[in-house]
Scaffold this motif. Structure first.
Motif, PDB file in Angstrom:
ATOM      1  N   CYS A  77       0.878  -1.175   0.000  1.00 32.14           N
ATOM      2  CA  CYS A  77       0.000   0.000   0.000  1.00 32.14           C
ATOM      3  C   CYS A  77       0.913   1.221   0.000  1.00 32.14           C
ATOM      4  O   CYS A  77       1.845   1.311   0.797  1.00 32.14           O
ATOM      5  CB  CYS A  77      -0.884   0.001   1.239  1.00 32.14           C
ATOM      6  N   ILE A  78       0.661   2.180  -0.905  1.00 30.73           N
ATOM      7  CA  ILE A  78       1.557   3.339  -0.998  1.00 30.73           C
ATOM      8  C   ILE A  78       0.967   4.594  -0.362  1.00 30.73           C
ATOM      9  O   ILE A  78       1.575   5.646  -0.382  1.00 30.73           O
ATOM     10  CB  ILE A  78       1.921   3.642  -2.471  1.00 30.73           C
ATOM     11  N   HIS A  79      -0.225   4.453   0.227  1.00 29.19           N
ATOM     12  CA  HIS A  79      -0.889   5.646   0.773  1.00 29.19           C
ATOM     13  C   HIS A  79      -0.468   5.928   2.206  1.00 29.19           C
ATOM     14  O   HIS A  79       0.038   5.051   2.897  1.00 29.19           O
ATOM     15  CB  HIS A  79      -2.417   5.463   0.722  1.00 29.19           C
ATOM     16  N   HIS A  80      -0.709   7.170   2.618  1.00 31.81           N
ATOM     17  CA  HIS A  80      -0.469   7.519   4.016  1.00 31.81           C
ATOM     18  C   HIS A  80      -1.351   8.723   4.341  1.00 31.81           C
ATOM     19  O   HIS A  80      -1.394   9.686   3.575  1.00 31.81           O
ATOM     20  CB  HIS A  80       1.012   7.862   4.241  1.00 31.81           C
ATOM     21  N   PRO A  81      -2.068   8.685   5.479  1.00 36.66           N
ATOM     22  CA  PRO A  81      -2.993   9.789   5.776  1.00 36.66           C
ATOM     23  C   PRO A  81      -2.288  11.133   5.965  1.00 36.66           C
ATOM     24  O   PRO A  81      -2.924  12.178   5.877  1.00 36.66           O
ATOM     25  CB  PRO A  81      -3.658   9.355   7.089  1.00 36.66           C
ATOM     26  N   GLU A  82      -0.986  11.114   6.230  1.00 31.81           N
ATOM     27  CA  GLU A  82      -0.265  12.382   6.419  1.00 31.81           C
ATOM     28  C   GLU A  82       0.858  12.540   5.389  1.00 31.81           C
ATOM     29  O   GLU A  82       1.931  13.073   5.692  1.00 31.81           O
ATOM     30  CB  GLU A  82       0.314  12.443   7.840  1.00 31.81           C
ATOM     31  N   ALA A  83       0.608  12.055   4.188  1.00 28.19           N
ATOM     32  CA  ALA A  83       1.644  12.049   3.154  1.00 28.19           C
ATOM     33  C   ALA A  83       2.032  13.470   2.745  1.00 28.19           C
ATOM     34  O   ALA A  83       1.184  14.373   2.714  1.00 28.19           O
ATOM     35  CB  ALA A  83       1.139  11.284   1.939  1.00 28.19           C
ATOM     36  N   THR A  84       3.314  13.673   2.415  1.00 30.38           N
ATOM     37  CA  THR A  84       3.743  14.975   1.913  1.00 30.38           C
ATOM     38  C   THR A  84       3.274  15.137   0.463  1.00 30.38           C
ATOM     39  O   THR A  84       2.988  16.235   0.016  1.00 30.38           O
ATOM     40  CB  THR A  84       5.277  15.102   1.983  1.00 30.38           C
ATOM     41  N   ASN A  85       3.245  14.044  -0.251  1.00 27.92           N
ATOM     42  CA  ASN A  85       2.748  14.049  -1.623  1.00 27.92           C
ATOM     43  C   ASN A  85       1.215  13.944  -1.587  1.00 27.92           C
ATOM     44  O   ASN A  85       0.661  12.904  -1.212  1.00 27.92           O
ATOM     45  CB  ASN A  85       3.363  12.845  -2.358  1.00 27.92           C
ATOM     46  N   ILE A  86       0.546  15.039  -1.966  1.00 26.78           N
ATOM     47  CA  ILE A  86      -0.921  15.107  -1.808  1.00 26.78           C
ATOM     48  C   ILE A  86      -1.639  13.980  -2.541  1.00 26.78           C
ATOM     49  O   ILE A  86      -2.666  13.481  -2.091  1.00 26.78           O
ATOM     50  CB  ILE A  86      -1.443  16.471  -2.315  1.00 26.78           C
ATOM     51  N   LYS A  87      -1.045  13.556  -3.645  1.00 27.74           N
ATOM     52  CA  LYS A  87      -1.662  12.503  -4.456  1.00 27.74           C
ATOM     53  C   LYS A  87      -1.915  11.238  -3.631  1.00 27.74           C
ATOM     54  O   LYS A  87      -2.854  10.491  -3.882  1.00 27.74           O
ATOM     55  CB  LYS A  87      -0.710  12.202  -5.622  1.00 27.74           C
ATOM     56  N   TYR A  88      -1.050  10.988  -2.679  1.00 22.85           N
ATOM     57  CA  TYR A  88      -1.162   9.749  -1.893  1.00 22.85           C
ATOM     58  C   TYR A  88      -1.678   9.995  -0.476  1.00 22.85           C
ATOM     59  O   TYR A  88      -1.631   9.107   0.355  1.00 22.85           O
ATOM     60  CB  TYR A  88       0.207   9.037  -1.839  1.00 22.85           C
ATOM     61  N   ARG A  89      -2.126  11.241  -0.208  1.00 22.29           N
ATOM     62  CA  ARG A  89      -2.637  11.516   1.141  1.00 22.29           C
ATOM     63  C   ARG A  89      -4.103  11.091   1.217  1.00 22.29           C
ATOM     64  O   ARG A  89      -5.025  11.890   1.073  1.00 22.29           O
ATOM     65  CB  ARG A  89      -2.487  13.006   1.479  1.00 22.29           C
ATOM     66  N   ILE A  90      -4.309   9.825   1.450  1.00 19.28           N
ATOM     67  CA  ILE A  90      -5.667   9.266   1.433  1.00 19.28           C
ATOM     68  C   ILE A  90      -5.859   8.384   2.661  1.00 19.28           C
ATOM     69  O   ILE A  90      -4.938   7.686   3.090  1.00 19.28           O
ATOM     70  CB  ILE A  90      -5.884   8.351   0.190  1.00 19.28           C
ATOM     71  N   GLN A  91      -7.077   8.408   3.202  1.00 21.08           N
ATOM     72  CA  GLN A  91      -7.444   7.412   4.227  1.00 21.08           C
ATOM     73  C   GLN A  91      -7.890   6.183   3.433  1.00 21.08           C
ATOM     74  O   GLN A  91      -9.068   5.966   3.204  1.00 21.08           O
ATOM     75  CB  GLN A  91      -8.621   7.924   5.081  1.00 21.08           C
ATOM     76  N   CYS A  92      -6.937   5.401   3.002  1.00 23.12           N
ATOM     77  CA  CYS A  92      -7.269   4.296   2.099  1.00 23.12           C
ATOM     78  C   CYS A  92      -7.811   3.095   2.873  1.00 23.12           C
ATOM     79  O   CYS A  92      -7.751   3.062   4.092  1.00 23.12           O
ATOM     80  CB  CYS A  92      -6.039   3.872   1.323  1.00 23.12           C
ATOM     81  N   ASN A  93      -8.277   2.112   2.117  1.00 24.19           N
ATOM     82  CA  ASN A  93      -8.798   0.897   2.758  1.00 24.19           C
ATOM     83  C   ASN A  93      -7.765  -0.219   2.779  1.00 24.19           C
ATOM     84  O   ASN A  93      -8.010  -1.285   3.325  1.00 24.19           O
ATOM     85  CB  ASN A  93     -10.039   0.398   2.007  1.00 24.19           C
ATOM     86  N   CYS A  94      -6.617   0.032   2.127  1.00 25.79           N
ATOM     87  CA  CYS A  94      -5.672  -1.078   2.013  1.00 25.79           C
ATOM     88  C   CYS A  94      -4.575  -1.050   3.072  1.00 25.79           C
ATOM     89  O   CYS A  94      -3.975  -2.078   3.381  1.00 25.79           O
ATOM     90  CB  CYS A  94      -5.059  -1.119   0.611  1.00 25.79           C
ATOM     91  N   ARG A  95      -4.316   0.101   3.645  1.00 24.01           N
ATOM     92  CA  ARG A  95      -3.219   0.203   4.597  1.00 24.01           C
ATOM     93  C   ARG A  95      -3.500  -0.621   5.852  1.00 24.01           C
ATOM     94  O   ARG A  95      -4.597  -0.559   6.416  1.00 24.01           O
ATOM     95  CB  ARG A  95      -3.029   1.690   4.954  1.00 24.01           C
ATOM     96  N   LYS A  96      -2.497  -1.401   6.280  1.00 20.38           N
ATOM     97  CA  LYS A  96      -2.673  -2.174   7.513  1.00 20.38           C
ATOM     98  C   LYS A  96      -2.901  -1.200   8.684  1.00 20.38           C
ATOM     99  O   LYS A  96      -2.285  -0.143   8.684  1.00 20.38           O
ATOM    100  CB  LYS A  96      -1.432  -3.040   7.778  1.00 20.38           C
ATOM    101  N   PRO A  97      -3.750  -1.443   9.627  1.00 21.51           N
ATOM    102  CA  PRO A  97      -4.351  -2.728   9.999  1.00 21.51           C
ATOM    103  C   PRO A  97      -5.576  -3.173   9.191  1.00 21.51           C
ATOM    104  O   PRO A  97      -6.237  -4.113   9.621  1.00 21.51           O
ATOM    105  CB  PRO A  97      -4.751  -2.496  11.461  1.00 21.51           C
ATOM    106  N   SER A  98      -5.885  -2.537   8.102  1.00 18.05           N
ATOM    107  CA  SER A  98      -7.003  -3.031   7.304  1.00 18.05           C
ATOM    108  C   SER A  98      -6.649  -4.403   6.727  1.00 18.05           C
ATOM    109  O   SER A  98      -5.515  -4.640   6.329  1.00 18.05           O
ATOM    110  CB  SER A  98      -7.288  -2.050   6.170  1.00 18.05           C
ATOM    111  N   PRO A  99      -7.604  -5.292   6.665  1.00 18.61           N
ATOM    112  CA  PRO A  99      -7.304  -6.638   6.143  1.00 18.61           C
ATOM    113  C   PRO A  99      -7.353  -6.729   4.624  1.00 18.61           C
ATOM    114  O   PRO A  99      -7.197  -7.803   4.066  1.00 18.61           O
ATOM    115  CB  PRO A  99      -8.418  -7.477   6.766  1.00 18.61           C
ATOM    116  N   GLN A 100      -7.557  -5.578   3.957  1.00 17.59           N
ATOM    117  CA  GLN A 100      -7.888  -5.647   2.530  1.00 17.59           C
ATOM    118  C   GLN A 100      -6.836  -6.346   1.655  1.00 17.59           C
ATOM    119  O   GLN A 100      -7.177  -7.151   0.802  1.00 17.59           O
ATOM    120  CB  GLN A 100      -8.145  -4.246   1.974  1.00 17.59           C
ATOM    121  N   MET A 101      -5.554  -6.057   1.904  1.00 16.76           N
ATOM    122  CA  MET A 101      -4.525  -6.674   1.046  1.00 16.76           C
ATOM    123  C   MET A 101      -4.569  -8.201   1.157  1.00 16.76           C
ATOM    124  O   MET A 101      -4.501  -8.917   0.161  1.00 16.76           O
ATOM    125  CB  MET A 101      -3.134  -6.135   1.422  1.00 16.76           C
TER     126      MET A 101
END
Lengths: 250, 212
Positions: B104-128
């Motif tokens: 998962c390449i996202h992060h809720p506090e990312a410096t790169n706005i493109k990836y600043r997302i509350q995604c569903n794949c980042r652990k602890p989410s079980p999605q991956m």
């Protein structure tokens, strides 16, 4: 038989005395309370799994146990915020295929008593006896009540709103179900030291009725035991530990 | 009618195989913060560890499941990360381990706005783990998850993996800033703590996966 050692509590009543230290990590002699319980349980063949439940506040327990020889034998259960012993036990019962012995992690037990107790429990086939006594659940309501008047193993799972409702249902000859995976010991250590917990659901008058009806397993527990959840009890246990060193030798 | 019967038969005969899910930073190689994947990694040692584990557990598929925040933090480009992942994958595959790397390449506090997302794949989410399970028909009851943080255990546990191991290290309880979905609040997170992967391999050789 599986064992669940409950170690997730915040220990608010002892915070002024022990600070952030989780209650099961209180040291008595060379060992902590939890280590004392584990040393007794691990050699027992009848026990197939030992669950230790921890929460965000008591993760020091994992660090403490992680380097021990028996760490791989322990299954840790993690709760972000403590769910409370009753809910944890209920959840473990869902995944546990065997009888479950739930023990609070803040107990100081006389050496050997836990081993003797488990032996008594298995030899008397209390587990099987209970299974045959109880009727199946019909009611949709389910609630678990923690019985916290002995300071020992103190949980029972109900599928009724309260023990009183259960007694009512019995009178009306309705089907009720009490989960038999958990054992309860209606023995008191010292009545003057009792501090009823807020979630206590069973009165002293009701206890004999439930025991008579075979709803509570009562296996004689010989030996000294102390539940350490208040400063007063901790002091009392420490005194006993010093007065009877031969009884608490591991 | 005939077609329906055939399709239902094909579903019931579908075989499910176990897999090893593994976190990478702090588990397969040392965790040196974001971008650890670009540090010097002894891929030979990683391959042999995984091969030993696969043999001991009789499991042939390994999936790396990782939160890789280096792109979101602007430490590298997505292209660079992809190249590095491909290099690691192909090196480990050469040793005979069926290795697949998901991240998962996202992060809720990312410096790169493109990836600043509350995604569903980042652990602890079980999605991956769930996606891999569905895509490759994985039997989670016989699968193993190895990680080094409680968030790894949460992710695996919520997905339904039965045997979860955490490597004992200092960062075990550094929690992820991703909030845990409410529906997982009362799910058991059930794991064991082990000192290292080689020791886990020995335990499995001795006791078998079942006992864990």
């Amino acid at each position: 038989m599986n064992v669940l050692i409950l170690c997730a509590g915040r220990g608010t009543r002892l915070q002024t005395v022990i600070g952030d230290l989780p209650k099961p990590m209180i040291q008595f002699g060379k060992h902590t309370l939890l280590q004392r319980i584990l040393y007794e349980l691990i050699p027992l063949d009848v026990i197939s799994k030992i669950y230790v439940n921890v929460s965000k506040g008591t993760t020091a327990i994992i660090k403490d146990l992680a380097l021990s020889d028996y760490a791989p034998k322990i299954q840790f259960l993690y709760e972000d915020n403590p769910w409370g012993p009753s809910l944890t036990t209920f959840e473990v019962l869902k995944v546990s295929t065997q009888g479950l012995l739930a023990i609070h992690g803040d107990l100081l037990l006389e050496s050997g008593t836990l081993g003797n107790f488990v032996a008594d429990l298995t030899q008397n086939h209390a587990e099987n006896a209970l299974m045959s006594v109880h009727k199946r659940a019909v009611s949709n309501t389910s609630q678990i009540i923690e019985i916290d008047n002995s300071g020992l193993v103190k949980i029972i799972v109900w599928r009724k709103n309260s023990p009183l409702e259960f007694i009512d249902a019995e009178k009306k000859n309705e089907d009720v179900y009490v989960d038999s995976g958990i054992y309860f010991f209606p023995y008191y250590i010292n009545k003057s030291l009792r501090t009823p917990a807020s979630n206590t659901g069973i009165s002293d008058d009701l206890l004999p009725q439930l025991t008579e009806k075979n709803l509570l397993t009562a296996v004689p527990w010989k030996g000294l035991r102390f539940a350490i959840d208040t400063g007063e009890k901790l002091e009392f246990a420490r005194r006993a530990f010093e007065d009877y060193p031969e009884k608490f030798r591991i | 009618m005939g077609k329906n019967t055939e399709s239902s038969l094909s579903v019931s005969l579908k075989s499910y195989e176990p897999a090893i899910f593994v976190d990478v930073d702090g588990t397969l190689w040392p965790d040196k913060g974001p971008g650890s994947i670009f540090h010097d990694i002894d891929l030979h040692a990683v391959s042999s560890q995984l091969k030993g584990l696969c043999n001991a557990a009789s499991i042939h598929r390994v999936f790396a499941v990782s939160n890789q925040t280096c792109v979101a933090r602007g430490l590298c480009t997505l292209e660079q990360l992809r190249e590095r992942v491909f290099e690691i994958e192909s090196n480990i595959q050469k040793s005979g381990v069926a290795f697949d790397f998901r991240y998962c390449i996202h992060h809720p506090e990312a410096t790169n706005i493109k990836y600043r997302i509350q995604c569903n794949c980042r652990k602890p989410s079980p999605q991956m783990v769930t996606e891999i399970t569905q895509k490759f028909s994985i039997d989670l009851n016989r699968s193993i998850f190895i990680g080094d943080r409680i968030t790894d255990a949460q992710s695996a546990s919520y997905a339904g993996v039965k045997h979860i191991f955490l490597i004992n290290n200092e960062k075990m309880f550094e929690l992820n800033i991703n909030p845990i979905n409410e529906k997982y609040t009362y799910k058991l997170v059930n794991f064991r703590v082990i000192p290292s992967i080689p020791l886990l391999t020995r335990y499995i050789q001795y006791y078998g996966v079942g006992l864990f």
